[in-house]
Write a protein that holds these residues in place. Sequence first.
Motif, PDB file in Angstrom:
ATOM      1  N   ARG A   9     -44.748  15.862  80.197  1.00 51.83           N
ATOM      2  CA  ARG A   9     -44.852  17.304  80.407  1.00 51.83           C
ATOM      3  C   ARG A   9     -46.304  17.692  80.665  1.00 51.83           C
ATOM      4  O   ARG A   9     -46.611  18.519  81.526  1.00 51.83           O
ATOM      5  N   GLY A 182     -36.424  20.135  82.537  1.00 54.53           N
ATOM      6  CA  GLY A 182     -36.483  21.369  81.748  1.00 54.53           C
ATOM      7  C   GLY A 182     -37.856  22.016  81.821  1.00 54.53           C
ATOM      8  O   GLY A 182     -37.978  23.242  81.964  1.00 54.53           O
ATOM      9  N   HIS A 183     -38.910  21.188  81.746  1.00 57.03           N
ATOM     10  CA  HIS A 183     -40.281  21.709  81.808  1.00 57.03           C
ATOM     11  C   HIS A 183     -40.590  22.260  83.195  1.00 57.03           C
ATOM     12  O   HIS A 183     -41.268  23.271  83.340  1.00 57.03           O
ATOM     13  N   GLY A 185     -38.444  23.470  85.421  1.00 58.35           N
ATOM     14  CA  GLY A 185     -37.729  24.737  85.615  1.00 58.35           C
ATOM     15  C   GLY A 185     -38.395  25.874  84.862  1.00 58.35           C
ATOM     16  O   GLY A 185     -38.477  26.995  85.360  1.00 58.35           O
ATOM     17  N   GLY A 186     -38.888  25.579  83.675  1.00 61.24           N
ATOM     18  CA  GLY A 186     -39.431  26.641  82.827  1.00 61.24           C
ATOM     19  C   GLY A 186     -40.896  26.954  83.056  1.00 61.24           C
ATOM     20  O   GLY A 186     -41.432  27.871  82.450  1.00 61.24           O
ATOM     21  N   HIS A 187     -41.563  26.192  83.943  1.00 59.94           N
ATOM     22  CA  HIS A 187     -43.003  26.433  84.141  1.00 59.94           C
ATOM     23  C   HIS A 187     -43.203  27.719  84.929  1.00 59.94           C
ATOM     24  O   HIS A 187     -42.756  27.833  86.059  1.00 59.94           O
ATOM     25  N   ARG A 188     -43.912  28.663  84.352  1.00 62.02           N
ATOM     26  CA  ARG A 188     -44.019  29.985  84.979  1.00 62.02           C
ATOM     27  C   ARG A 188     -44.936  30.015  86.197  1.00 62.02           C
ATOM     28  O   ARG A 188     -44.937  30.985  86.954  1.00 62.02           O
ATOM     29  N   ILE A 205     -29.696  23.429  84.505  1.00 57.57           N
ATOM     30  CA  ILE A 205     -30.931  23.518  83.717  1.00 57.57           C
ATOM     31  C   ILE A 205     -32.048  24.163  84.535  1.00 57.57           C
ATOM     32  O   ILE A 205     -32.731  25.085  84.077  1.00 57.57           O
ATOM     33  N   ARG A 208     -31.310  27.905  85.109  1.00 60.39           N
ATOM     34  CA  ARG A 208     -31.390  28.710  83.893  1.00 60.39           C
ATOM     35  C   ARG A 208     -32.844  28.884  83.459  1.00 60.39           C
ATOM     36  O   ARG A 208     -33.292  29.980  83.173  1.00 60.39           O
ATOM     37  N   GLU A 209     -33.589  27.774  83.444  1.00 63.42           N
ATOM     38  CA  GLU A 209     -34.997  27.856  83.024  1.00 63.42           C
ATOM     39  C   GLU A 209     -35.827  28.636  84.051  1.00 63.42           C
ATOM     40  O   GLU A 209     -36.698  29.422  83.697  1.00 63.42           O
ATOM     41  N   GLU A 212     -36.348  32.615  84.189  1.00 69.44           N
ATOM     42  CA  GLU A 212     -37.343  33.322  83.376  1.00 69.44           C
ATOM     43  C   GLU A 212     -38.482  33.882  84.224  1.00 69.44           C
ATOM     44  O   GLU A 212     -39.102  34.875  83.859  1.00 69.44           O
TER      45      GLU A 212
ATOM     46  N   LYS B 261     -29.641  33.674  85.509  1.00 66.92           N
ATOM     47  CA  LYS B 261     -29.249  32.762  84.430  1.00 66.92           C
ATOM     48  C   LYS B 261     -27.733  32.571  84.397  1.00 66.92           C
ATOM     49  O   LYS B 261     -27.237  31.458  84.264  1.00 66.92           O
TER      50      LYS B 261
END
Lengths: 254, 529
Positions: A9, A182-183, A185-188, A205, A208-209, A212, B261
């Motif tokens: 990550r 997951g990381h 997808g979620g990295h802004r 995944i 969804r992530e 955000e 989502k």
Amino acid sequence: MANICRASRKDFRNAVVAARDAHDGWAGRSAFNRGQILYRMGEMLESRRQAFVDTLVETAGYDSGAAVAEVDAAIDRLVYYAGWTDKFAQVFGSINPVASSHFDFSVPEPSGVVAAFCPQSAPLLGLVSCMAPIIVPGNTVILLVENDAPTLALDLAEVLDTSDLPGGVVNILTGSREELRGHVGGHRDVDAILSVGASTEERTILEREGAESVTRMEFRSDRSPTEWRADESQSPYWIVPFVEVKTTWHPVGR
Amino acid sequence: MSELEAAPDTARELLFGDEWEYAPAPQSADHVRLEDRYGAFVDGAFRDTDEYFPSINPATEETIAEVGLADEQTVDDAVLAARTAYESHWRDLPGKERAKYLYRIGRMIKEKSREFAVLESMDGGKPIRESRDMDIPLVAAHFFHYAGWADKLEYALPGPGRPRSLGVCGQIIPWNFPLLMAAWKLAPALATGNTVVLKPAETTPLTALKLAEVIQEAGLPPGVVNIVQGAGGVGSALVEHPEVDKIAFTGSTEVGKHIQKQLAGSQKRLTLELGGKGANIVFEDAPIDQAVEGIVDGIYFNQGHVCCAGSRLLVQESVAEEVTQKLRDRIATLRVGHPLDKNTDIGAINSQQQLEKIRRLVDIGEQEGADKFQPECDLPENGFWFPPTFFTNVTQSHRIAQEEIFGPVLSVSTFRTPEEAVERANNTEYGLASGIWSDKGSKLFSISQALKSGVVWGNTYNKFDPASPFGGYKESGFGREGGVHGLLPYLELPSQSWQPQTPTNGSPSTKPASSTSAGASPEPKADDT
């Protein structure tokens, strides 16, 4: 044969920082210049053609005919996208004939930093086919590679390094897709994601992530090396998901 | 001449105060024909629902009509009607035939434009001047514009291969431009051969129902457009319905993220037009008086209920005092009042809930130390009202500089250099629209290039046209509406629909698909033929 990096990550986050730092410079180059650099990448790949053929045979189990075909197709693909850099905006932009007295035009601009999950199949050509269209309009990219022949990705990095491509425009991480997704997808600070050959689970995944920060998502099917070589696997519509259309208005008057 | 030059500054101000009384100029609402109650519009007919909710006039708080709340069964029926219409004929209808319906709808809206405009102002609170001169003409124009595309789609997208329609589109629209947003959604979706289930906002359901009457009268085949009414739950049922192929949403970023989502892993297509916090940048070389008009248009248009509103004024330090003084004088002349009065500049806030949100954020602005200015304003007793307001001494960390207020509230801050202006303008999660005011063309284009926003208005603001693409960067959403770019979200391109023709065993290196790499051959969608 070799020990390959298993990116964490933290490595991904560092790569995003590098890609972000490189973005304005790359996007700020003239489209023509980006085209020259992509063409140069093709030239450099050609100059090491035999080495790549050998590696495909040795590490990916290709027969020599298939290996030659893949390397040649990868060179051609770089040249193909090199030509798009200064034509894409003309073909996909517009002058908008509005009813009021305004000059109004729309141009595609790069989305920013893109993360790309590269295909398992076609370890050289698949990578090139993901990378090239993303950097055409001025995006910078982190390529995430998990396949049977990851050393090819690192050999490609050497080619890029000798091609006048500014540092940070293309970043390559080898490692576990499942571990990183997951990381990613979620990295802004990732503006868009390309995923080739995503499972439904991975797609879920990432989406969804990514929601955000309203990340743009593009999913493509993996395909056989033969299909990767085909013309159907290259198109300006591989560029389209990674641009933002900006529309500018100005009054017309005296 | 010398006397004029010597006159004090105040002599040039337009301080109308109480000295100029405007006589009331009410627009008659007599010609608005309304039923007491409307059901759901499904498969070409209105049908009763179990529950009804009132749609009130935000200027009087009186109920205008009751509207049927769609339950899950109604949403299901609407989607199935759209699916049936899509598969039985609409997708195969020649483009020129689809075009005729759209032209007819556009023409009929024009014929009924006054009725639509009055009802739009009654139901939503916007000044009749705006609904009459902007909303409704643009609605008709959108149908006309996209009608012409229906038989020319092979020219819309460059390259070989014909683009295909997607199927059933679920479209969820907001309350700030109720009928205009319906047109932005319906016209391109129908022109490209899709069918639609539309969900209007629960505070502004009525013009969409009048549109349903027009659609009936125009003879559009049943099921091509279905309209279900209600709040978020209805939208959610539509988003999750398995027979919906695409969702198009216009609304808040919060709900947009929620929808993204919800759709994760579903393979449904999605476009989002979300919130904004538009920077309106005034340089010292700008035509100041025009800029002040642009600032007013930017933030006080439609009570500030505009996603692309210029809600952050960034003004170069050297002209900040002049601009804020002129802005003070200018908004003192704005007339807040009944939406149906032709002289009204600022109408009613759309709902009690929205009014409370505006008040809350304005209170926060004061608590955080920004300086509030509001002109003296007589507000009617009933209804929801908020006077035009701006804050000075706003810093970037203030919530009123970061959050979308969606009301007639402007935050003003200053900058010194163009670089600082760009930095501040881009310092937001949003990226929908910006304005630049400068007489220097080269500066205007370089700033435009540097701004991360989907629409840039140079020396103008809040201009819209069916031929002009609209949509955001970053958390303002993705996809464009308007013009040729507005067709793309409703079409599937050959390169997107491409599927591997041979099993992926062309290379000896390729492993059999493991559980995590099943994506090589995703299941075909129901409508793939």
